[in-house]
Design a protein around this motif. Structure first.
Motif, PDB file in Angstrom:
ATOM      1  N   TYR A   1       0.004  -4.846 -10.894  1.00  0.00           N
ATOM      2  CA  TYR A   1       0.256  -3.848  -9.791  1.00  0.00           C
ATOM      3  C   TYR A   1       0.623  -2.453 -10.367  1.00  0.00           C
ATOM      4  O   TYR A   1       0.674  -1.590  -9.564  1.00  0.00           O
TER       5      TYR A   1
ATOM      6  N   MET B   1      -1.062   4.690  -1.482  1.00  0.00           N
ATOM      7  CA  MET B   1      -1.499   4.709  -2.820  1.00  0.00           C
ATOM      8  C   MET B   1      -2.655   5.748  -2.846  1.00  0.00           C
ATOM      9  O   MET B   1      -2.837   6.156  -4.091  1.00  0.00           O
ATOM     10  N   GLU B   2      -2.973   6.075  -1.820  1.00  0.00           N
ATOM     11  CA  GLU B   2      -4.359   6.851  -1.944  1.00  0.00           C
ATOM     12  C   GLU B   2      -4.000   8.368  -2.231  1.00  0.00           C
ATOM     13  O   GLU B   2      -5.008   8.893  -2.954  1.00  0.00           O
TER      14      GLU B   2
ATOM     15  N   ILE C   1       3.728   3.175  -1.722  1.00  0.00           N
ATOM     16  CA  ILE C   1       4.237   3.106  -3.140  1.00  0.00           C
ATOM     17  C   ILE C   1       5.860   2.805  -3.356  1.00  0.00           C
ATOM     18  O   ILE C   1       6.315   2.154  -4.243  1.00  0.00           O
TER      19      ILE C   1
ATOM     20  N   VAL D   1      -1.759   1.471  -9.797  1.00  0.00           N
ATOM     21  CA  VAL D   1      -1.641   3.031  -9.536  1.00  0.00           C
ATOM     22  C   VAL D   1      -2.233   3.589 -10.616  1.00  0.00           C
ATOM     23  O   VAL D   1      -2.707   4.738 -10.456  1.00  0.00           O
TER      24      VAL D   1
ATOM     25  N   GLN E   1       0.836  -1.066   0.027  1.00  0.00           N
ATOM     26  CA  GLN E   1       0.149   0.032  -0.006  1.00  0.00           C
ATOM     27  C   GLN E   1       0.896   1.382  -0.043  1.00  0.00           C
ATOM     28  O   GLN E   1       0.195   2.636  -0.185  1.00  0.00           O
TER      29      GLN E   1
ATOM     30  N   ARG F   1      -5.782   4.339 -10.085  1.00  0.00           N
ATOM     31  CA  ARG F   1      -6.153   5.353  -9.019  1.00  0.00           C
ATOM     32  C   ARG F   1      -5.982   6.683  -9.543  1.00  0.00           C
ATOM     33  O   ARG F   1      -6.541   7.749  -9.381  1.00  0.00           O
TER      34      ARG F   1
ATOM     35  N   TYR G   1      -2.486   8.967  -4.895  1.00  0.00           N
ATOM     36  CA  TYR G   1      -2.583   9.281  -6.409  1.00  0.00           C
ATOM     37  C   TYR G   1      -4.078   9.349  -6.829  1.00  0.00           C
ATOM     38  O   TYR G   1      -4.260   9.298  -8.000  1.00  0.00           O
TER      39      TYR G   1
END
Lengths: 472, 99
Positions: A413, A348-349, A288, A417, A286, A420, A351
């Motif tokens: 994976y 990740m959030e 990056i 990204v 989670q 998102r 992005y």
């Protein structure tokens, strides 16, 4: 000794001078100048690599500037300069107060790598290795008030020194069998196949495996990448790995000929396991930087596959892969740094909806990730294709199939990204501010990735020329 | 005593060191293990140097000793730094980073 005889070691002298000047200026309080001054030093050293007469020997023939050494030096210094563009924008207190120390350590580490790739001597090789590694531990824990940075530095340090001990233990056996510390004596001794020599070389392989974060010696990488400063990590994920690969080439490939095929099974297994572990562990991440760390481990696996071919094309394609990986990976890390500076998050959030906020930044990140994933017509595609090609020439069909299969996993994976950035809605509308040095660094990486994707020819020719000198 | 005796001694010291690195929970203990590994290398180098009647091995030993000292200094510095911040030197407690 005239001044002209120093031209072959010009880059090293410039790096050394830069390091000394920077730390002295820091001692006298001129800390602000450290960053720009190091940049000037790196650019000058980079330029100086083009004036090295190829094939020059210096210091009683113990130091060689062959095509591979010059190529590696350009990679090290170039990537360090790109990393420097990123670290110039760091606003943390540590960078204000101890900027000279940071840049001193960085310059010394680059110097160590430069020595390492030119060494024709085991002692010099080991000293180069340590000169490279010790500043890395220091730089990892640079933000020393941070709760996690010292922990990462300690983990990296313990793994790094234990691997150094294994490397030098291996070297002691090589010395014991050959009775000399010159690397030129290794091919003959390898061909003779003395058991102690084989033990020594196996230890060297394991020790350098630690340094390049190959499975099962990869555990330090994600922790170190997560906790250290991002511009430094961008460089850490490329240059020391490249140095480790060059050391492997020097010890196991150069001049060894057919005897090197003895190592093919071991390196193949290492390559396969590294690809599998790196790619599979990257999926659930989670953070990056951790994701990029595991994907970096997977890339090391692909490069090991090129090495495992032990052929001119295998080595050449590995070098090509290194350059493609440098542009793609450093670019991605610089974008991570940009986002981290504005969002204060490496999750990740952060992005989410980036494409609507800053379309250009999101597009660059997408191109870097696609290059790392190996989508056609960006650099990483050719790199993977060429590596597989070289491996097929040696009949490694199983590993190539595994590698191709894992490329799909990797795309999954990387595209998480992308999803998102492009599909999810942003939390806030305003664009992400990008400071000028970071913008410049990302632009360089972008030009590299797209350029290598559109015109891979010149790079392939260069890599093949460098690799062919090792087999003559 | 022949060369074998020295090499065996070095191998035993190296293995003890590595065992320490793997099993110790205290980071100081791990550092000690690494020191043992590096000193096994010195025994090896000096034994080979004597065996070949060649000084290069001893020169190598001097270099290894210097580098070992540098590493010990840096390692202890990092441990002290960590202790100041986290109040522990046990490897088990260093679990802020994982995944």
């Amino acid at each position: 000794m005239s001044l002209g005889s120093l031209i072959p070691v010009g880059p090293e002298l410039l790096l050394f001078t830069t390091a000394v000047v920077v730390i002295l200026l820091g001692a006298f309080g001129a800390r602000r100048a450290a960053g720009p001054l190091t940049m000037v030093g790196f650019v000058a050293a980079f330029a100086a690599t083009f004036f090295i007469p190829e094939g020059a020997f210096v210091f009683n023939d113990q130091y060689e500037q062959d095509a591979l050494a010059i190529f590696a030096k350009q990679l090290f210094i170039g990537s360090a300069a790109i990393s420097l563009l990123g670290s110039m924008t760091m606003t943390h207190r540590a960078f204000r107060d101890r900027s000279a120390e940071y840049h001193f350590a960085l310059a010394v580490s680059v110097l160590g790598m430069s020595v390492l790739v030119s060494a024709r001597e085991l002692i010099l090789l080991f000293v180069g290795f340590e000169l490279m590694s010790i500043p890395l531990f220091l730089l990892t824990g640079f933000i020393k008030r941070d709760p996690v940075a010292p922990e990462a530095a300690l983990k990296f340090f313990l793994v790094g020194t234990a691997s150094s001990a294994i490397i030098v233990y291996g070297m002691s056996f090589v010395y014991g069998v050959t009775g000399t510390t010159t690397i030129d004596a290794i091919p003959q001794a390898l061909a003779a196949g003395h058991p102690l020599m084989m033990l020594g070389m196996a230890l060297l392989l394991a020790g350098i495996g630690f340094k390049i974060a190959a499975f099962p010696f990869h555990m330090w990488a994600p922790d170190t990448y997560e906790a250290a400063t991002t511009p430094f990590v961008a460089w850490l994920s490329v240059a020391p790995k490249a140095a480790g690969f060059v050391a492997l080439i020097r010890l196991f490939v150069e001049g060894v000929g057919e005897a090197s095929l003895f190592w093919m099974p071991a390196v193949s297994v290492l390559a396969g396991m590294t690809m599998v572990i790196g790619n599979l562990m990257a999926i659930p991440q989670q953070n990056i930087k951790r994701m990029l760390a595991y994907s970096g481990i997977a890339h090391i696996g692909y490069m090991l596959l090129g090495l495992a071919a032990f052929s001119t094309s295998g080595i050449a394609m590995m070098l090509f892969y290194l350059v493609a990986y440098m542009f793609g990976n450093m670019g991605a890390f610089l974008v991570v740094e940009t986002i981290a500076q504005s969002e204060k998050s490496e999750g990740m959030e952060a992005y989410r909806g980036l494409a609507q906020r800053s379309p250009l930044l999101a597009l660059s990140m997408l191109i870097f990730l696609l290059s790392l994933g190996g989508i056609p017509f960006v650099a990483g595609f050719w790199a993977k294709l060429y590596i597989f090609w070289a491996a097929i020439e040696r009949g490694m069909y199983g590993l190539v199939f595994l590698g191709a299969l894992l490329t799909v996993v990797a795309l999954y994976y990387y595209l998480l990204v992308a999803r998102r950035m492009y599909i999810e809605a942003p939390d806030k509308p305003e664009p992400v501010p990008v400071s000028a040095p970071l913008r410049f660094g990302i632009l360089i990486c972008l030009v590299g990735v797209v350029g290598m994707g559109a015109y891979p020819g010149p790079w392939v020719t260069l890599a093949q020329r460098v690799a062919s000198t090792l087999f003559s | 005593m022949g060369l074998e005796a020295y090499l065996t001694l070095a191998a035993i010291v190296f293995c003890i060191g590595m065992f320490g690195v793997i099993t110790r929970r205290n980071t100081i203990g791990i550092l000690l293990g690494i020191e043992l590994m590096l000193n096994a290398v010195n025994i090896n180098l000096v034994a080979f140097s004597r065996y070949h009647g060649d000084v290069t091995g001893m020169v190598f030993t001097v270099f290894t000793i210097c580098i070992t000292v540098t590493e010990a200094a840096l390692g202890l510095a990092i441990v002290i730094l960590l202790f100041r911040i986290r109040r522990t030197v046990m490897a088990d407690h260093l679990d802020l980073l994982k995944g």
